[in-house]
Design a protein around this motif. Structure first.
Motif, PDB file in Angstrom:
ATOM      1  N   PHE A 155     -33.289  92.359  39.034  1.00 40.41           N
ATOM      2  CA  PHE A 155     -33.502  91.342  39.408  1.00 40.41           C
ATOM      3  C   PHE A 155     -33.121  92.672  41.424  1.00 40.41           C
ATOM      4  CE2 PHE A 155     -33.383  87.246  38.287  1.00 40.41           C
ATOM      5  CZ  PHE A 155     -32.635  87.800  36.835  1.00 40.41           C
ATOM      6  N   TYR A 161     -32.507  92.503  45.430  1.00 41.67           N
ATOM      7  CA  TYR A 161     -32.532  91.327  46.439  1.00 41.67           C
ATOM      8  C   TYR A 161     -32.024  92.210  47.462  1.00 41.67           C
ATOM      9  CZ  TYR A 161     -30.644  87.142  43.409  1.00 41.67           C
ATOM     10  OH  TYR A 161     -30.629  86.500  42.112  1.00 41.67           O
ATOM     11  N   GLU A 210     -29.486  96.214  53.059  1.00 41.94           N
ATOM     12  CA  GLU A 210     -28.969  96.425  52.269  1.00 41.94           C
ATOM     13  C   GLU A 210     -29.907  96.245  51.044  1.00 41.94           C
ATOM     14  OE1 GLU A 210     -25.036  96.275  52.251  1.00 41.94           O
ATOM     15  OE2 GLU A 210     -24.823  97.649  50.704  1.00 41.94           O
ATOM     16  N   PHE A 268     -29.988  95.669  46.559  1.00 41.90           N
ATOM     17  CA  PHE A 268     -28.462  95.287  45.921  1.00 41.90           C
ATOM     18  C   PHE A 268     -29.525  94.833  44.334  1.00 41.90           C
ATOM     19  CE2 PHE A 268     -24.368  94.264  47.541  1.00 41.90           C
ATOM     20  CZ  PHE A 268     -25.312  94.535  49.190  1.00 41.90           C
ATOM     21  N   LEU A 287     -24.716  87.876  36.843  1.00 44.84           N
ATOM     22  CA  LEU A 287     -25.505  88.701  37.205  1.00 44.84           C
ATOM     23  C   LEU A 287     -23.920  89.817  37.559  1.00 44.84           C
ATOM     24  CD1 LEU A 287     -27.388  86.864  40.436  1.00 44.84           C
ATOM     25  CD2 LEU A 287     -28.170  88.674  38.642  1.00 44.84           C
ATOM     26  N   THR A 288     -24.677  90.869  37.793  1.00 38.79           N
ATOM     27  CA  THR A 288     -23.740  91.804  37.687  1.00 38.79           C
ATOM     28  C   THR A 288     -24.421  92.592  38.622  1.00 38.79           C
ATOM     29  OG1 THR A 288     -22.681  91.969  35.666  1.00 38.79           O
ATOM     30  CG2 THR A 288     -22.286  94.118  37.218  1.00 38.79           C
ATOM     31  N   PHE A 289     -23.669  92.553  39.853  1.00 38.56           N
ATOM     32  CA  PHE A 289     -24.464  93.476  40.728  1.00 38.56           C
ATOM     33  C   PHE A 289     -23.948  95.194  41.516  1.00 38.56           C
ATOM     34  CE2 PHE A 289     -26.829  90.380  43.431  1.00 38.56           C
ATOM     35  CZ  PHE A 289     -26.260  89.418  43.338  1.00 38.56           C
ATOM     36  N   GLY A 290     -24.817  96.217  41.041  1.00 42.44           N
ATOM     37  CA  GLY A 290     -24.898  97.314  41.866  1.00 42.44           C
ATOM     38  C   GLY A 290     -24.196  97.072  43.014  1.00 42.44           C
ATOM     39  N   THR A 291     -23.624  98.448  43.894  1.00 43.68           N
ATOM     40  CA  THR A 291     -22.993  98.897  44.997  1.00 43.68           C
ATOM     41  C   THR A 291     -23.769  98.618  45.979  1.00 43.68           C
ATOM     42  OG1 THR A 291     -22.764 100.450  44.576  1.00 43.68           O
ATOM     43  CG2 THR A 291     -21.185  99.950  43.674  1.00 43.68           C
ATOM     44  N   GLY A 292     -24.958  98.473  46.206  1.00 38.35           N
ATOM     45  CA  GLY A 292     -25.700  98.359  47.340  1.00 38.35           C
ATOM     46  C   GLY A 292     -26.530  99.701  48.098  1.00 38.35           C
TER      47      GLY A 292
END
Lengths: 114, 111
Positions: A34, A36, A88, A90, A102-107
């Motif tokens: 994904f 965002y 920003e 993500f 969901l595991t996110f990156g640091t943006g």
């Protein structure tokens, strides 16, 4: 365990230039991916998602991303940046199916200059 | 078309106080989760629930409690607030394939 790496915490482009935001993932199973976007002081809005259908995914606001399994990448692109794209971004990964974390990156903060 | 509703939008707490962040969804989604967002760290999962009566810990659960008595509601409780819990908190629900919906967030400051 899944993880996401976003290369570049800040990216600056000129208005009208190509936008390229990088995302690499690590997952033990074919993931869902994904992108965002978050505008200042707002929540997260889904730009696009890959859920094992076509590898080139088109999203809102002219953005698209390509799932490349061999490179474990899911980079976000837009041919021509607009001032309104400043935000920003993500990248996130989940296991396939429903009820998955969901595991996110640091943006990556995108700046668009005149 | 409410989606995911979070209250309050802003809150200031003193160290040691407790409070509950509310999250409600009207989409009949089974899966709900709480994240915190801190500068340079993206969003990190605090707790999640796969249905009423079922909860589990995420990446950063310490100092937080959750419960899920109904499908609609998933409150997050801070037991004894600490300055390290100053953050923006997001609730999300999932329905369908890859269909995550996020609330608008709660900005919490602990002094």
């Amino acid at each position: 365990a899944q993880s996401v790496t976003q290369l570049g915490s800040h990216v600056s482009v000129s208005e009208g230039a190509l936008v390229l935001l990088r995302c690499n993932y690590s997952s033990s199973v074919p993931p869902y991916l994904f992108w965002y976007v978050q505008y200042p002081n707002q929540g997260l809005q889904l730009l696009l998602k890959y859920t094992s259908a076509a590898t080139l995914v088109k999203g809102i606001n002219g953005f698209e991303a390509e799932f490349k399994k061999s490179e474990t990448s899911f980079h976000l692109t837009k041919p021509s940046a607009h001032m309104s794209d400043a935000a920003e971004y993500f990248c996130a990964v989940s296991d396939p199916g429903t009820a998955s974390k969901l595991t996110f990156g640091t943006g990556t903060r995108l700046q668009v200059t005149l | 078309n409410a989606g995911v509703t979070q209250t309050p939008k802003f809150q200031v707490l003193k160290t040691g106080q407790s409070m509950t962040l509310q999250c409600a969804q009207d989409m009949n989604h089974e899966y709900m989760s709480w994240y915190r967002q801190d500068p340079g760290m993206g969003l990190r999962l605090i707790h999640y629930s796969v249905g009423a009566g079922i909860t589990d810990q995420g990446e950063v659960p310490n100092g937080y409690n959750v419960s899920r008595s109904t499908t609609e509601d998933f409150p997050l409780r801070l037991l004894s607030a600490a300055p390290s819990q100053t953050s923006v908190y997001f609730c999300a629900s999932q329905g369908g394939v890859g269909g995550y919906t996020f609330g608008s967030g709660t900005r919490l400051t602990v002094v």
